[in-house]
Design an enzyme around this catalytic site. Structure first.
Site, mmCIF file in Angstrom:
data_model
loop_
_atom_site.group_PDB
_atom_site.id
_atom_site.type_symbol
_atom_site.label_atom_id
_atom_site.label_comp_id
_atom_site.label_asym_id
_atom_site.label_seq_id
_atom_site.Cartn_x
_atom_site.Cartn_y
_atom_site.Cartn_z
ATOM 1 N N HIS A 1 0.980 -1.335 -0.280
ATOM 2 C CA HIS A 1 -0.286 -0.164 0.110
ATOM 3 C C HIS A 1 0.845 1.028 0.412
ATOM 4 C CE1 HIS A 1 -3.077 1.978 0.958
ATOM 5 N NE2 HIS A 1 -3.797 1.769 1.910
ATOM 6 N N HIS B 1 -2.495 -2.612 -9.599
ATOM 7 C CA HIS B 1 -3.636 -1.825 -9.216
ATOM 8 C C HIS B 1 -4.862 -2.340 -8.320
ATOM 9 C CE1 HIS B 1 -5.902 1.090 -6.612
ATOM 10 N NE2 HIS B 1 -4.744 1.858 -6.181
ATOM 11 N N ASP C 1 2.508 4.802 -6.930
ATOM 12 C CA ASP C 1 3.642 5.027 -6.177
ATOM 13 C C ASP C 1 5.498 4.975 -6.827
ATOM 14 O OD1 ASP C 1 3.035 5.854 -3.354
ATOM 15 O OD2 ASP C 1 2.216 4.337 -3.174
HETATM 16 N N1 CMC Z 1 4.498 -6.734 -10.128
HETATM 17 C C1 CMC Z 1 4.717 -8.418 -10.711
HETATM 18 N N2 CMC Z 1 3.248 -9.081 -11.003
HETATM 19 C C2 CMC Z 1 2.714 -8.102 -9.607
HETATM 20 C C3 CMC Z 1 2.683 -7.352 -10.089
HETATM 21 C C4 CMC Z 1 3.485 -6.364 -9.944
HETATM 22 N N3 CMC Z 1 3.720 -5.176 -8.969
HETATM 23 N N4 CMC Z 1 1.116 -7.273 -9.376
HETATM 24 C C5 CMC Z 1 0.512 -8.173 -9.653
HETATM 25 N N5 CMC Z 1 1.067 -8.884 -10.060
HETATM 26 C C6 CMC Z 1 0.693 -10.275 -11.293
HETATM 27 C C7 CMC Z 1 0.226 -11.199 -9.510
HETATM 28 O O1 CMC Z 1 1.231 -12.072 -9.640
HETATM 29 C C8 CMC Z 1 -0.845 -12.080 -10.303
HETATM 30 O O2 CMC Z 1 0.088 -12.692 -11.143
HETATM 31 P P1 CMC Z 1 -0.931 -14.436 -11.362
HETATM 32 O O3 CMC Z 1 -1.711 -14.567 -11.687
HETATM 33 O O4 CMC Z 1 0.205 -14.935 -12.858
HETATM 34 O O5 CMC Z 1 -1.007 -15.065 -10.098
HETATM 35 C C9 CMC Z 1 -0.935 -11.149 -11.347
HETATM 36 O O6 CMC Z 1 -1.001 -9.714 -11.452
HETATM 37 C C10 CMC Z 1 -2.717 -10.095 -10.531
HETATM 38 O O7 CMC Z 1 -1.945 -9.523 -9.171
HETATM 39 P P2 CMC Z 1 -2.749 -9.527 -7.556
HETATM 40 O O8 CMC Z 1 -2.048 -9.989 -6.557
HETATM 41 O O9 CMC Z 1 -4.372 -10.913 -7.879
HETATM 42 O O10 CMC Z 1 -3.547 -8.264 -7.522
HETATM 43 P P3 CMC Z 1 -4.382 -7.020 -6.455
HETATM 44 O O11 CMC Z 1 -5.167 -6.805 -7.275
HETATM 45 O O12 CMC Z 1 -4.625 -8.044 -5.524
HETATM 46 O O13 CMC Z 1 -3.300 -6.648 -5.884
HETATM 47 C C11 CMC Z 1 -1.190 -5.108 -5.416
HETATM 48 C C12 CMC Z 1 -2.844 -5.237 -6.398
HETATM 49 C C13 CMC Z 1 -1.019 -3.007 -6.108
HETATM 50 C C14 CMC Z 1 -1.436 -5.379 -4.152
HETATM 51 C C15 CMC Z 1 0.072 -5.760 -6.712
HETATM 52 O O14 CMC Z 1 -0.254 -5.154 -8.334
HETATM 53 C C16 CMC Z 1 0.869 -4.531 -5.881
HETATM 54 O O15 CMC Z 1 1.693 -6.473 -5.316
HETATM 55 N N6 CMC Z 1 1.714 -4.418 -6.730
HETATM 56 C C17 CMC Z 1 3.282 -3.959 -5.904
HETATM 57 C C18 CMC Z 1 2.897 -2.966 -5.014
HETATM 58 C C19 CMC Z 1 2.525 -1.744 -5.049
HETATM 59 O O16 CMC Z 1 3.175 -0.967 -5.989
HETATM 60 N N7 CMC Z 1 1.819 -0.717 -4.692
HETATM 61 C C20 CMC Z 1 1.361 0.547 -4.191
HETATM 62 C C21 CMC Z 1 -0.099 0.505 -4.960
HETATM 63 S S1 CMC Z 1 -0.715 2.409 -5.523
HETATM 64 C C22 CMC Z 1 -0.594 3.078 -3.942
HETATM 65 C C23 CMC Z 1 -1.842 2.782 -3.433
HETATM 66 O O17 CMC Z 1 -3.328 2.776 -3.232
HETATM 67 O O18 CMC Z 1 -1.486 2.186 -2.085
#
Ligand code: CMC
Length: 428
Positions: A268, A307, A363
């Protein structure tokens, strides 16, 4: 004529149920009438991480993640970032409308005149180790404020609520600056009421022996825009925490400390800190392909990408890129920018990221700007928290005044052991 209802047939019993559809949702409580036997609890929906569950009706922030749209109270984020100020946006989020000139002047005066902290807060911050993470200090200090304002627990009193809202918006920059100065071993700088919200914050961070801190207008504006971009983002993890704690009628200081704790995590608000560490680790543009390979192999995530809601370019990231240019005019170009730009270019063309709709989020670039301003990485989530404080408070106020809300209390699907008999320890 088409009806706004959903008909569900329970194949266990052959019975059909017609549920009303409102705002493209069904009320989950309607499912409870679906039973096999009269004594059954009734059907529930199962939604870990609330991926498809609306927990509130809200009129604060609108996001269309597919189209990359973000609006506060109906106003597009691009217009607010271009033409408004953070304090005006704060007013908008809290009151629902843009202020008139007089309303704005009164609001600015009130916020400016609540920036001081009780002297005992200084002693509290001093008690932390020299290398304490500023986010830990921020969370604890915000929580401690509830002991200074015990009347804040009267959350059903609109006047009391507004008093705490003003205090919190005014005091979070002072807490943030104290935590920074503590890390540096520098004396704390008291607020300067002649400066703007962000100008005063820069003064509290960086003022040394000069009698008056000279604010660099481009940096003051850049920080103001960054606060605008972070001000609210509807029902994200930290806002959900603010609402959950607020739903038990805890005071807003305790609730906001909890929200800030949720923001601290690297998935986050801690992501901006993680992005900077990642860019430093990559170190050179030539190392990017190998780094991407490891991400695709699932070793770690590309921080600042992806996201839960945006499946398109995060509109905030687009604005931040422009802010970065303005800041670098003053500070000189941050060499990490080249790595970030190349990383973005490669990721946006790569099938792994394209097929998962992973785009840069807010971010990805904010940390590079903060670094150019001379702020250490540990301060990045704290800066996010200053901007988001406004959104947390607007959402908290909406929750407390919403007659449909009750204490937050999700259900569970129990999958553990059935009843068993206790065995004394010497017989196991
Ligand atoms: N790098 C590589 N792969 C990713 C990433 C990433 N940053 N984000 C998602 N994926 C992949 C994930 O491995 C999954 O792949 P598969 O379907 O093969 O298993 C797929 O994309 C879907 O991911 P998810 O974890 O189900 O998606 P989510 O909606 O639960 O997670 C997130 C959203 C923001 C937590 C995630 O994208 C992430 O961890 N990003 C990196 C951390 C980040 O930049 N966070 C800041 C968010 S914006 C600021 C805020 O509002 O806080």
């Amino acid at each position: 004529m088409a009806k706004d209802t959903l008909t569900i047939t329970d194949n266990r019993t052959g019975k059909s149920y017609e549920l009303p559809i409102e705002h493209d949702t069904i009320n989950a409580m309607e499912l409870r009438q679906i039973k096999v036997k009269e004594t059954d609890f009734g059907l529930m929906s199962y939604d870990p991480a609330f991926k498809n569950t609306a927990a509130t009706k809200s009129s604060i922030t609108y996001i269309d993640g597919g189209k990359g749209i973000l609006r506060y109270r109906g106003y597009p984020i691009e217009q607010l970032a271009e033409q408004s100020t953070f304090l005006e946006v704060a007013y908008l989020l809290i009151f629902g409308e843009l202020p008139t000139k007089d309303e704005y002047a009164a609001w600015e005066y009130d916020i400016t005149h609540h920036t001081f902290l009780h002297e005992n807060i200084k002693t509290l911050v001093q008690a932390f180790r020299y290398d304490a993470h500023p986010m830990g200090m921020f969370i604890s200090t915000v929580a401690a404020l509830s002991t200074f304002y015990p009347e804040a627990r009267n959350v059903d009193d609109a006047d009391v609520r507004m008093y705490q809202i003003k205090r919190l918006i005014a005091k979070v920059p002072t807490i943030a600056a104290f935590s920074y100065r503590h890390n540096r071993g520098l004396p704390y700088v008291y607020p300067d009421n002649e400066l703007s919200y962000t100008g005063n914050f820069l003064s509290m961070l960086f003022k040394m022996s000069e009698p008056k801190y000279q604010v660099e207008p481009a940096l003051e504006r850049a920080l103001d825009v960054l606060f605008i971009l972070h001000a609210d983002h509807e029902q994200n993890c930290s806002t959900t925490t603010m609402r959950a704690i607020g739903s038990s009628k805890a005071d807003p200081y305790s609730a906001l400390a909890g929200a800030a704790a949720a923001l601290y995590g690297p998935l986050h608000g801690g992501a901006n800190e993680a992005v900077l560490r990642m860019l430093r680790e990559i170190g050179d543009v030539k190392n990017i392909p190998e780094y991407i390979k490891r991400i695709k192999a699932g070793e770690f995530r590309l921080m600042g990408f992806g996201h839960r809601v945006y499946k398109n370019y995060d509109p905030r990231a687009r604005i931040i890129k422009k802010v970065a240019d303005d800041v670098f005019q003053i500070t000189g170009r941050n060499p990490l920018l080249d790595i970030a730009l190349e990383l973005e270019k490669i990721a946006l063309e790569d099938e792994y990221f394209v097929s998962r709709k992973l785009y840069p989020n807010v971010d990805f670039y904010s940390g590079i700007i903060y670094q150019a301003m001379g702020l250490p990485v540990e301060m990045y989530p704290v800066l996010f928290a200053i901007g988001r404080t406004v959104g947390w408070l607007a959402q908290w106020q909406e929750l407390v005044t919403d007659p449909e809300q009750r204490i937050a209390r999700p259900r569970q699907v129990y999958v553990g052991a059935g009843e068993r008999q206790y065995v004394p320890i010497d017989q196991r």
